[in-house]
Design an enzyme around this catalytic site. Structure first.
Site, PDB file in Angstrom:
ATOM      1  N   PRO A  92      33.410  26.850  42.217  1.00 32.00           N
ATOM      2  CA  PRO A  92      32.629  27.891  42.296  1.00 32.00           C
ATOM      3  C   PRO A  92      31.903  27.984  42.845  1.00 32.00           C
ATOM      4  O   PRO A  92      32.143  29.519  44.499  1.00 32.00           O
ATOM      5  CB  PRO A  92      31.762  28.630  41.189  1.00 32.00           C
ATOM      6  N   GLU A 119      29.646  19.253  34.789  1.00 33.25           N
ATOM      7  CA  GLU A 119      29.091  19.805  36.058  1.00 33.25           C
ATOM      8  C   GLU A 119      30.176  19.411  37.367  1.00 33.25           C
ATOM      9  O   GLU A 119      29.915  19.726  38.393  1.00 33.25           O
ATOM     10  CB  GLU A 119      27.621  18.746  36.286  1.00 33.25           C
ATOM     11  N   ARG A 161      53.598  35.798  40.277  1.00 32.65           N
ATOM     12  CA  ARG A 161      54.374  37.448  39.917  1.00 32.65           C
ATOM     13  C   ARG A 161      54.755  36.986  41.679  1.00 32.65           C
ATOM     14  O   ARG A 161      55.711  38.308  41.659  1.00 32.65           O
ATOM     15  CB  ARG A 161      53.129  38.453  39.911  1.00 32.65           C
ATOM     16  N   ASP A 176      50.884  47.294  45.867  1.00 34.91           N
ATOM     17  CA  ASP A 176      49.963  46.209  45.480  1.00 34.91           C
ATOM     18  C   ASP A 176      48.495  46.356  45.935  1.00 34.91           C
ATOM     19  O   ASP A 176      48.467  46.745  47.857  1.00 34.91           O
ATOM     20  CB  ASP A 176      50.249  44.761  45.333  1.00 34.91           C
TER      21      ASP A 176
HETATM   22  N1  LIG Z   1      37.249  28.132  39.617  1.00 32.17           N
HETATM   23  C1  LIG Z   1      36.242  28.561  39.487  1.00 32.17           C
HETATM   24  C2  LIG Z   1      35.046  29.235  38.524  1.00 32.17           C
HETATM   25  C3  LIG Z   1      34.120  28.309  38.392  1.00 32.17           C
HETATM   26  C4  LIG Z   1      33.980  27.061  37.712  1.00 32.17           C
HETATM   27  C5  LIG Z   1      35.408  26.452  38.034  1.00 32.17           C
HETATM   28  C6  LIG Z   1      35.224  25.141  37.614  1.00 32.17           C
HETATM   29  C7  LIG Z   1      34.232  24.607  36.885  1.00 32.17           C
HETATM   30  C8  LIG Z   1      33.876  23.726  36.118  1.00 32.17           C
HETATM   31  C9  LIG Z   1      32.417  23.345  35.272  1.00 32.17           C
HETATM   32  N2  LIG Z   1      32.131  24.452  35.379  1.00 32.17           N
HETATM   33  C10 LIG Z   1      33.338  25.246  36.186  1.00 32.17           C
HETATM   34  C11 LIG Z   1      32.994  26.933  36.913  1.00 32.17           C
HETATM   35  N3  LIG Z   1      33.181  29.186  37.736  1.00 32.17           N
HETATM   36  N4  LIG Z   1      32.875  30.691  38.600  1.00 32.17           N
HETATM   37  C12 LIG Z   1      34.307  30.532  39.093  1.00 32.17           C
HETATM   38  N5  LIG Z   1      34.962  31.539  39.843  1.00 32.17           N
END
Ligand SMILES: N#Cc1c(-c2ccc3cc[nH]c3c2)n[nH]c1N
Length: 250
Positions: A92, A119, A161, A176
């Protein structure tokens, strides 16, 4: 292109066997290898996580399984020519995944995905591999998932794609949403097909006119209208001076 995915949920990547990505694999355009991280654990519980240093909620994914797994994957001997693998880390806190980044990744011969859970992965793993190969930390949006596997599916489809020979009509990239060129920063407008009338709803007359110039302009205007409605932030990036050029390109 080769893709490797290391995950504790290999079954989550089953969708890579169907539809567009599945067809690309069957045609030899894409070579996908999914690896269960627990293959690189040696205790009776196949442990991949532990408590975080500094305290706090949740668990952190341990260095050793990831290090052993990535060493083996990168040693697979895949001949990727001048450019080696790129480590793609869904998180994230990563760089926003955009069509521009999808194009960048589609030009690489080998992507190695490390979707985490809990986490996240002990930071030393990313730091270690960043000394050897390019690392791209990527976020697919401003919301929180429980792991990175869904992001791997999204990124893989957007990249696949774009590979030569994967989409039937190579031209379809051009229109697109977010595609470079005439549609850059514009969302796609509405689309219609037969029957010509459905539940009392017809087709915009211009689409039945056969006048390609008017159709192109109508589509551009509709894309503009939809973008202004749903993504006003993108409108600011449009360069009005390019609209005449857009008409020629569309
Ligand atoms: N890419 C992306 C992500 C994630 C994500 C990615 C990896 C892990 C590992 C534990 N929690 C996670 C959330 N949340 N929101 C996004 N856009």
């Amino acid at each position: 292109m080769r893709l490797d995915v290391v995950t504790i949920f290999p079954e989550y990547l089953e969708p890579l066997n169907v539809s567009l990505v599945g067809k690309a694999r069957a045609r030899g355009r894409l070579d996908v290898h999914v690896h269960d991280l627990r293959r690189w654990t040696y205790d009776r519980h196949n442990t991949v996580d532990d408590t975080p240093y500094g305290g706090g909620p949740g668990m952190v994914m341990k260095t050793e399984p990831w290090g052993d797994a990535l060493d083996d994957v990168l040693a697979s001997g895949y001949e990727s020519g001048a450019h080696g693998p790129v480590l793609v880390v869904p998180t994230p806190s990563g760089r926003p995944f955009t069509q521009e980044l999808a194009v960048e990744l589609s030009e690489r011969p080998w992507l190695v995905f490390t979707p985490a859970r809990y986490e996240g992965i002990d930071r030393r793993v990313i730091d270690e591999y960043a000394t050897r190969i390019p690392v791209v930390e990527v976020s697919i949006g401003d919301y929180v998932l429980a792991g990175g596997e869904a992001a791997v599916l999204v990124i893989t489809e957007a990249v696949a794609r774009l590979l030569p020979g994967v989409l039937g009509n190579a031209e379809s990239h051009r229109d697109d949403s977010f595609a470079p060129g005439a549609m850059a920063n514009l969302l796609e407008g509405p689309v219609y097909t037969k029957p010509p009338e459905w539940r009392g709803r017809g087709i915009p007359d211009v689409l039945l006119s056969g006048h390609h110039g008017k159709i192109a302009r109508w589509r551009r205007d509709e894309a503009f209208r939809r973008t202004a409605l749903n993504r006003p932030d993108l409108i600011e990036r449009c360069d009005p001076a390019s609209f005449d050029k857009k008409d020629r390109e569309m």
